[in-house]
Design a protein around this motif. Structure first.
Motif, mmCIF file in Angstrom:
data_model
loop_
_atom_site.group_PDB
_atom_site.id
_atom_site.type_symbol
_atom_site.label_atom_id
_atom_site.label_comp_id
_atom_site.label_asym_id
_atom_site.label_seq_id
_atom_site.Cartn_x
_atom_site.Cartn_y
_atom_site.Cartn_z
ATOM 1 N N UNK A 78 0.853 -1.191 0.000
ATOM 2 C CA UNK A 78 0.000 0.000 0.000
ATOM 3 C C UNK A 78 0.891 1.245 0.000
ATOM 4 N N UNK A 79 0.565 2.259 -0.824
ATOM 5 C CA UNK A 79 1.298 3.497 -0.868
ATOM 6 C C UNK A 79 1.120 4.263 0.441
ATOM 7 N N UNK A 80 2.111 5.100 0.758
ATOM 8 C CA UNK A 80 2.089 5.861 2.013
ATOM 9 C C UNK A 80 0.841 6.722 2.129
ATOM 10 N N UNK A 81 0.487 7.412 1.021
ATOM 11 C CA UNK A 81 -0.671 8.292 1.066
ATOM 12 C C UNK A 81 -1.963 7.495 1.222
ATOM 13 N N UNK A 82 -2.028 6.343 0.565
ATOM 14 C CA UNK A 82 -3.194 5.475 0.727
ATOM 15 C C UNK A 82 -3.335 5.029 2.177
ATOM 16 N N UNK A 83 -2.211 4.745 2.806
ATOM 17 C CA UNK A 83 -2.197 4.299 4.201
ATOM 18 C C UNK A 83 -2.739 5.386 5.105
ATOM 19 N N UNK A 84 -2.293 6.634 4.816
ATOM 20 C CA UNK A 84 -2.751 7.780 5.612
ATOM 21 C C UNK A 84 -4.246 8.006 5.394
ATOM 22 N N UNK A 85 -4.682 7.911 4.100
ATOM 23 C CA UNK A 85 -6.082 8.169 3.778
ATOM 24 C C UNK A 85 -7.009 7.077 4.274
ATOM 25 N N UNK A 86 -6.491 5.929 4.633
ATOM 26 C CA UNK A 86 -7.330 4.801 5.052
ATOM 27 C C UNK A 86 -8.048 5.044 6.377
ATOM 28 N N UNK A 87 -7.547 6.006 7.191
ATOM 29 C CA UNK A 87 -8.166 6.299 8.478
ATOM 30 C C UNK A 87 -7.616 5.489 9.636
ATOM 31 N N UNK A 88 -6.643 4.625 9.361
ATOM 32 C CA UNK A 88 -6.095 3.774 10.434
ATOM 33 C C UNK A 88 -5.307 4.577 11.457
ATOM 34 N N UNK A 89 -4.708 5.710 11.028
ATOM 35 C CA UNK A 89 -3.911 6.526 11.956
ATOM 36 C C UNK A 89 -4.811 7.183 12.995
ATOM 37 N N UNK A 90 -6.005 7.638 12.589
ATOM 38 C CA UNK A 90 -6.931 8.226 13.545
ATOM 39 C C UNK A 90 -7.355 7.198 14.594
ATOM 40 N N UNK A 91 -7.623 5.943 14.104
ATOM 41 C CA UNK A 91 -7.996 4.877 15.032
ATOM 42 C C UNK A 91 -6.847 4.550 15.984
ATOM 43 N N UNK A 92 -5.623 4.654 15.486
ATOM 44 C CA UNK A 92 -4.433 4.397 16.296
ATOM 45 C C UNK A 92 -4.330 5.412 17.434
ATOM 46 N N UNK A 93 -4.518 6.710 17.076
ATOM 47 C CA UNK A 93 -4.421 7.773 18.079
ATOM 48 C C UNK A 93 -5.526 7.631 19.119
ATOM 49 N N UNK A 94 -6.742 7.236 18.673
ATOM 50 C CA UNK A 94 -7.854 7.075 19.602
ATOM 51 C C UNK A 94 -7.777 5.777 20.404
ATOM 52 N N UNK A 95 -6.802 4.906 20.089
ATOM 53 C CA UNK A 95 -6.633 3.673 20.834
ATOM 54 C C UNK A 95 -7.674 2.624 20.533
ATOM 55 N N UNK A 96 -8.165 2.607 19.280
ATOM 56 C CA UNK A 96 -9.228 1.693 18.911
ATOM 57 C C UNK A 96 -8.732 0.503 18.102
ATOM 58 N N UNK A 97 -7.409 0.358 17.954
ATOM 59 C CA UNK A 97 -6.853 -0.748 17.176
ATOM 60 C C UNK A 97 -6.472 -1.908 18.091
ATOM 61 N N UNK A 98 -6.319 -3.063 17.477
ATOM 62 C CA UNK A 98 -5.819 -4.220 18.227
ATOM 63 C C UNK A 98 -4.322 -4.046 18.468
ATOM 64 N N UNK A 99 -3.797 -4.904 19.316
ATOM 65 C CA UNK A 99 -2.358 -4.814 19.619
ATOM 66 C C UNK A 99 -1.521 -5.038 18.375
ATOM 67 N N UNK A 100 -1.930 -5.985 17.580
ATOM 68 C CA UNK A 100 -1.183 -6.270 16.332
ATOM 69 C C UNK A 100 -1.222 -5.076 15.398
ATOM 70 N N UNK A 101 -2.394 -4.447 15.279
ATOM 71 C CA UNK A 101 -2.520 -3.281 14.393
ATOM 72 C C UNK A 101 -1.727 -2.106 14.937
ATOM 73 N N UNK A 102 -1.678 -1.959 16.281
ATOM 74 C CA UNK A 102 -0.879 -0.885 16.875
ATOM 75 C C UNK A 102 0.597 -1.050 16.539
ATOM 76 N N UNK A 103 1.078 -2.303 16.614
ATOM 77 C CA UNK A 103 2.488 -2.577 16.282
ATOM 78 C C UNK A 103 2.769 -2.274 14.818
ATOM 79 N N UNK A 104 1.818 -2.597 13.976
ATOM 80 C CA UNK A 104 1.991 -2.340 12.545
ATOM 81 C C UNK A 104 2.106 -0.851 12.264
ATOM 82 N N UNK A 105 1.237 -0.053 12.918
ATOM 83 C CA UNK A 105 1.289 1.398 12.729
ATOM 84 C C UNK A 105 2.603 1.960 13.258
ATOM 85 N N UNK A 106 3.048 1.461 14.387
ATOM 86 C CA UNK A 106 4.308 1.935 14.963
ATOM 87 C C UNK A 106 5.474 1.653 14.026
#
Length: 262
Positions: free
Chosen positions: A1-29
């Motif tokens: 996935x392209x960097x901009x697509x990753x940003x536009x996906x909304x996963x970063x907002x979920x990461x900041x709000x703490x709504x991701x699973x542990x695995x997804x948090x590690x992936x974002x980090x």
């Protein structure tokens, strides 16, 4: 996935709000470590949340809120104003695309209708031209017929119906000076298939002598029923018989349709 697509996906907002699973948090980090632009986007989202919280009653205590705000400002500088979510640009793009497609569809429809209208006008024009050509030809034929009838130099000979067809009639227009001869066959019935009318110039004395001066061919297609036949030097009478296609050497008297003396 392209960097901009990753940003536009909304996963970063979920990461900041703490709504991701542990695995997804590690992936974002991991993505934040690899890509500076993702890390900056996370920080921007955090700052936006703080700014938003400043405008409304915070759920945290005032002391905790000020500590978080101080740490962010110490690490990243003054808290920035909240910017619109990046996903909005994606929605706006889709909306613009839909509008563009609708516009293109409407233009295509208009172009198709215009072409059909042009084609219809073209067909109507061709029909009018054909009708005009036909009427012009009819007019010329009528004028020709009137010229023949009105020519005072033409001798008119009326041919009456005979035994085989008592109701038939015809007329001969004969110019004795120019020898031209025309037959008005409007009063003759249409000949049967395979048959044709044949015109005879007749000498009555000392013996009956017939001379063929022409066939009335294409009878059905001649609307005026005016036919030009061969020049006639002399005649005491004219007759019209019905003969087999191609004509006959001598008239078939049983099929004598009209006869008239000069």
């Amino acid at each position: 996935m392209e960097t901009q697509e990753y940003i536009d996906s909304g996963i970063l907002e979920l990461y900041v709000y703490g709504l991701l699973t542990e695995t997804e948090n590690l992936e974002v980090a991991e993505m934040a470590k690899k890509h500076t632009v993702i890390e900056q986007e996370i920080l921007s989202i955090e700052k936006a949340i703080v700014a938003l919280s400043s405008s409304f009653s915070p759920f945290h205590s005032v002391a905790n809120f000020e500590k978080i705000k101080a740490r962010l400002e110490l690490k990243h500088g003054k808290v920035v104003e909240m910017k619109p979510a990046s996903n909005w640009s994606q929605y706006v793009g889709w909306a613009a695309a839909v509008v563009l497609l609708l516009g293109l569809g409407y233009q295509t429809l208009q172009l198709t209708e215009t072409r059909e209208a042009i084609a219809t006008v073209g067909n109507e024009k061709n029909k009018i031209q054909r009708d005009f050509a036909y009427l012009d030809q009819q007019h010329k034929e009528t004028e020709k017929s009137l010229t023949i009838v009105r020519d005072i130099k033409n001798t008119g000979v009326t041919l009456g119906g005979q035994t085989v067809s008592p109701t038939s009639f015809a007329k001969v227009y004969w110019n004795k000076d120019t020898k031209t001869t025309y037959i008005d066959a409007k009063g003759l019935p249409e000949p049967p298939k395979g048959m044709v009318y044949q015109v005879w110039a007749l000498k009555l004395s000392p013996v009956l002598t017939p001379t063929s001066i022409g066939l009335l061919e294409d009878f059905a297609s001649n609307d005026q029923k005016i036919f030009a036949v061969s020049q006639t030097d002399s005649a005491e009478a004219f007759g019209i018989t019905l003969e087999p296609a191609g004509g006959s050497l001598t008239p078939t008297m049983e099929q004598l349709y009209t006869l008239g003396k000069v």
